[in-house]
Scaffold this active site. Structure first.
Site, PDB file in Angstrom:
ATOM      1  N   CYS A 170      14.605  81.185 -75.338  1.00  0.00           N
ATOM      2  CA  CYS A 170      14.334  79.920 -76.045  1.00  0.00           C
ATOM      3  C   CYS A 170      14.762  80.078 -77.515  1.00  0.00           C
ATOM      4  O   CYS A 170      15.950  80.240 -77.784  1.00  0.00           O
ATOM      5  CB  CYS A 170      12.860  79.551 -75.890  1.00  0.00           C
ATOM      6  SG  CYS A 170      12.354  78.015 -76.660  1.00  0.00           S
ATOM      7  N   ASP A 227      17.534  71.509 -67.929  1.00  0.00           N
ATOM      8  CA  ASP A 227      16.910  71.739 -69.236  1.00  0.00           C
ATOM      9  C   ASP A 227      17.049  70.464 -70.052  1.00  0.00           C
ATOM     10  O   ASP A 227      18.159  70.095 -70.455  1.00  0.00           O
ATOM     11  CB  ASP A 227      17.601  72.914 -69.931  1.00  0.00           C
ATOM     12  CG  ASP A 227      16.894  73.358 -71.203  1.00  0.00           C
ATOM     13  OD1 ASP A 227      16.252  72.520 -71.857  1.00  0.00           O
ATOM     14  OD2 ASP A 227      16.983  74.548 -71.541  1.00  0.00           O
ATOM     15  N   HIS A 260      14.194  74.330 -68.495  1.00  0.00           N
ATOM     16  CA  HIS A 260      14.030  75.256 -69.618  1.00  0.00           C
ATOM     17  C   HIS A 260      12.849  76.177 -69.321  1.00  0.00           C
ATOM     18  O   HIS A 260      11.854  75.768 -68.736  1.00  0.00           O
ATOM     19  CB  HIS A 260      13.756  74.464 -70.891  1.00  0.00           C
ATOM     20  CG  HIS A 260      13.747  75.284 -72.135  1.00  0.00           C
ATOM     21  ND1 HIS A 260      14.909  75.618 -72.797  1.00  0.00           N
ATOM     22  CD2 HIS A 260      12.734  75.845 -72.842  1.00  0.00           C
ATOM     23  CE1 HIS A 260      14.602  76.344 -73.865  1.00  0.00           C
ATOM     24  NE2 HIS A 260      13.279  76.506 -73.911  1.00  0.00           N
TER      25      HIS A 260
END
Length: 292
Positions: A170, A227, A260
């Protein structure tokens, strides 16, 4: 108490004002998981520390010490080094566990708390507050310097930095791309769903897609096709930039149905099949590129 202009500037986190040791907001790592990630999923993986040298260490930097989590085999080194760069939640239990996973593969894995000057991410329960009050105030230049200091610590403490890798998740995925352009000693990087084309800011001016020409080592990008924060258009733009820059040794793999955070086993975003495949690709990438 009256503050001078210089003291006020320092408290506001100005990039060019050195912080004193007293200014570090985080002097030791959090225990458990960050508040903003709770409740923790029943699927959460716990990697045992038995047979490893694992725990908190201090990284000397120019203005104090960074707390960091280090895990490595208990035997005689030196061991190849992997920098593990945190998610937006800081170095909490998941990132520590990732370090232990690498250690069980024969690495000295180390994750410095890169928000140590700006605040304690573990104690903030709201993600938007975390981003506004801490994450967005962490300068790129500070992060690059702190990772350099972490590499120096690893070299002095059983690590073979001639076999240096970097990986991150991330927030740390973006940093992985950036550090591979910053440090010529990096042999390989693995970036997990990090931002690629988001415009820079005054404190965070570095944009991965604009820096591919400067990559010192091949980077494997691991991304999710679903995502919502990193659309496939961004991935395609990064692939095109890598090709145009002649960086064919770097590549991006997309898991079409993954969101994600698909590797984060403590969160609802976790996808076990994709996570297992991505981990195999990560380890294989490092070994194929002289990190291991």
């Amino acid at each position: 108490m009256h503050q001078t202009d210089a003291e006020t500037q320092c408290l506001l986190g100005a990039v060019n004002t050195p912080l004193t040791r007293r200014m570090f907001a985080v002097t030791s790592l959090a225990t458990g998981f960050a508040l903003s990630t709770l409740p923790v999923s029943a699927q959460t993986i716990t990697t045992p520390a038995e047979g490893l040298l694992a725990g908190e260490v201090k990284i000397p930097v120019g203005d104090g010490e960074l707390p960091a989590y280090r895990a490595q085999p208990a035997g005689k080194g030196p061991f190849p080094v992997v920098l593990v760069v945190q998610e937006i939640f800081g170095v909490h239990e998941h990132i520590k566990d990732v370090c232990r996973r690498f250690a069980r593969q024969g690495y000295l894995a180390i994750a410095p708390e890169l928000y140590a000057r700006q605040g304690n991410p573990a104690g903030i329960s709201d993600i938007q507050t975390l981003i506004k009050d801490i994450v967005n105030k962490v300068p790129d230049a500070q992060v690059m310097a702190d990772l350099d200091s972490t590499v120096a610590w690893a070299k002095a403490n059983g690590g073979d930095t001639a076999r240096l890798g970097v990986t991150g998740f991330c927030w740390g995925g973006r940093i992985t791309w950036l550090y591979a352009t910053h440090n010529p000693a990096v042999k390989a990087g693995v970036a997990w769903y990090g931002r690629l084309v988001t415009p820079g800011t005054a404190l965070q001016p570095m944009v991965p897609v604009d820096l591919v020409q400067k990559l010192n080592a091949p980077v494997l990008g691991l991304y999710g096709g679903k995502d919502s924060g990193i659309p496939l258009e961004d991935v395609d733009r990064m692939r095109a930039a890598l090709k145009a820059a002649g960086k064919a040794s770097s590549e991006i793999h997309v898991y079409p149905d993954a969101p994600h955070g698909f590797y984060a086993d403590y969160r609802p975003s976790y996808r076990p099949e994709e996570a297992a495949d991505a981990w195999k690709r990560c380890i294989g990438w490092f070994k194929a590129n002289k990190v291991g």
